[in-house]
Enzyme design. Structure first.
Site, short mmCIF file in Angstrom:
data_model
loop_
_atom_site.label_atom_id
_atom_site.label_comp_id
_atom_site.label_asym_id
_atom_site.label_seq_id
_atom_site.Cartn_x
_atom_site.Cartn_y
_atom_site.Cartn_z
N ASP A 149 0.84 -1.19 0.00
CA ASP A 149 0.00 0.00 0.00
C ASP A 149 0.87 1.24 0.00
O ASP A 149 2.04 1.21 0.42
CB ASP A 149 -0.87 0.03 1.27
CG ASP A 149 -2.16 -0.73 1.08
OD1 ASP A 149 -2.47 -1.11 -0.05
OD2 ASP A 149 -2.85 -0.96 2.09
N LYS A 181 -1.10 0.93 -8.24
CA LYS A 181 -0.87 0.96 -9.69
C LYS A 181 -1.25 -0.34 -10.38
O LYS A 181 -0.90 -0.54 -11.54
CB LYS A 181 0.60 1.29 -9.95
CG LYS A 181 1.00 2.67 -9.46
CD LYS A 181 2.45 2.98 -9.77
CE LYS A 181 2.82 4.37 -9.27
NZ LYS A 181 4.25 4.69 -9.54
#
Length: 418
Positions: free
Chosen positions: A200, A222
């Site tokens: 994270d 992403k």
């Protein structure tokens, strides 16, 4: 015997008789490990420390309240001699020698037939460090070596590769509030052993730089989501890599179960038949205020604290928070993920009776080098966030505890005035 090094060995004492002479501090330090080894322990001593007496009261050992007597070591496999009577120690040591009982003496290592190593444990491994020869024994140096090895195994700086096939699976690891030193030792060890890390944005990013080159690090922010929602894509990535036989760590900020969607990931893994380990982490709801010098509870000020998600506004139909009830509480209110909603939250609390002059502190980037604290009140917090350019991630503390804290070395920059 002093000319030769000691021969290291691990004793399997389950159900075997062990005699301990003396109930003082030495016995208090050695008995827990003997109990953990499953030994049948007889303690012979007129007196005992409170901790040793508690072991006897709990039935973990058998205590005969008397001095040593000839024959006490009969049928023993191992003996620990630690009385304050040198003559009794010598007699007991002679009995142990005559009966071929391995014997440790706390008062005279040279006269003993066994030495106790400095031991430590890390996830199923026992580290035992023993001085090679009797002369020049330095227990503090031995203990320091033990501590260095155990700490290295725990924090991942000393990595021993597994040569047996590991069971693939996922570990949901709470990385803590941001400072890499605040991850748990178990979390850091699992991170060091991972094949894949899905991290994270709020996890301890500095730890990722320490990973070996072969470890695949995936930024969860992403992951290409395609037609899936973000969380579904993360779940799928965890399952995909685990099914490839890899050891996967899902590195999350704070604690996996404190607004971390850890249970959603655990449920998805369970449905896919993937084994999962959950490693709790230090929640930013407590640690970040503490790093900024704010106690979430304080005697005479706050007897409770409530942690609330502020990711949706009070008037949002998705909100599950009873803001009216929170306004009536006298304790501390900690809000996570609420920087952009704090103006509406403050208005709602005041509308339901919370005094407008209630102190508020916003701690941005808590526990990191970029940490800063900004103080306000419910009446001024919205404007303060704007003028001071407070950005997420920030922990918001509402309540009188804001005013009782003191500056600490961990709190970084001084408070920004209201």
């Amino acid at each position: 015997m002093a000319e030769h090094p000691a021969y290291p060995v691990g004793l399997r004492l389950t159900g075997r008789r062990v005699v301990v002479l003396g109930g003082g501090q030495v016995a208090g330090r050695r008995l827990p490990a003997l109990i953990a080894a499953g030994a049948d322990i007889l303690l012979v001593s007129p007196r005992a420390t409170p901790s040793v007496e508690a072991m006897a009261d709990a039935g973990e050992i058998t205590w005969e309240r008397r001095p040593y007597a000839e024959g006490d070591l009969a049928d023993a496999w191992y003996a620990l001699i630690a009385t304050s009577d040198p003559e009794a120690n010598t007699q007991a040591s002679a009995e142990a020698e005559a009966n071929r009982v391995w014997c440790v003496r706390s008062d005279n290592a040279d006269a003993a037939t066994a030495w106790t190593p400095a031991t430590g444990h890390s996830e199923g491994v026992t580290v035992a460090v023993l001085t090679s020869r009797a002369e020049g024994r330095d227990p503090r140096h031995t203990a320091a070596i033990r501590d260095a090895v155990v700490e290295g195994l725990r924090d991942g700086t000393l990595v021993a590769p597994h040569h047996r096939t590991r069971t693939p699976g996922v570990a949901l690891v709470g990385g803590g509030p941001g400072d890499p030193d605040l991850i748990t030792v178990r979390g850091r060890r699992l991170l060091a052993e991972a094949d894949v890390v899905i991290a994270d944005r709020l996890g301890p990013r500095d730890l990722l730089a320490e990973l070996p080159p072969h470890v695949e690090v995936i930024d969860a922010a992403k992951i290409p989501y395609g037609r899936f929602m973000a969380q579904e894509a993360i779940n799928n990535a965890l399952i995909e890599h685990a099914k490839q036989g890899k050891s996967v760590v899902r590195l999350k900020g704070g604690d996996p179960y404190v607004f971390g969607r850890g249970m959603e990931e655990l449920q998805a893994l369970a449905e896919a038949g993937i084994p999962c380990t959950v490693v709790p982490g230090i929640s930013s709801s407590i640690s970040v205020p503490g790093a900024a010098g704010i106690p979430v509870t304080h005697r005479g000020v706050a007897h409770e604290f409530t942690v609330v998600s502020g990711h949706v506004a009070p008037d949002d139909e998705r909100s599950l928070v009873d803001w009216a009830s929170l306004a009536g509480l006298t304790g501390t209110l900690v809000i996570l993920m609420g920087v952009d909603k704090i103006g509406r939250i403050a208005e709602t609390l005041v509308a339901h009776g919370k005094p407008a002059d209630t102190p508020v502190a916003l701690v941005q980037e808590g526990t990191t080098a970029a940490q800063r604290r900004v103080d306000a009140t419910l009446a001024t917090v919205a404007e303060t966030v704007r003028t001071q350019d407070v950005k997420p991630p920030a922990v918001i503390v509402i309540g009188e505890v804001v005013t009782v804290g003191v500056a600490t070395p961990a709190s970084g920059l001084p408070k920004t005035p209201q």
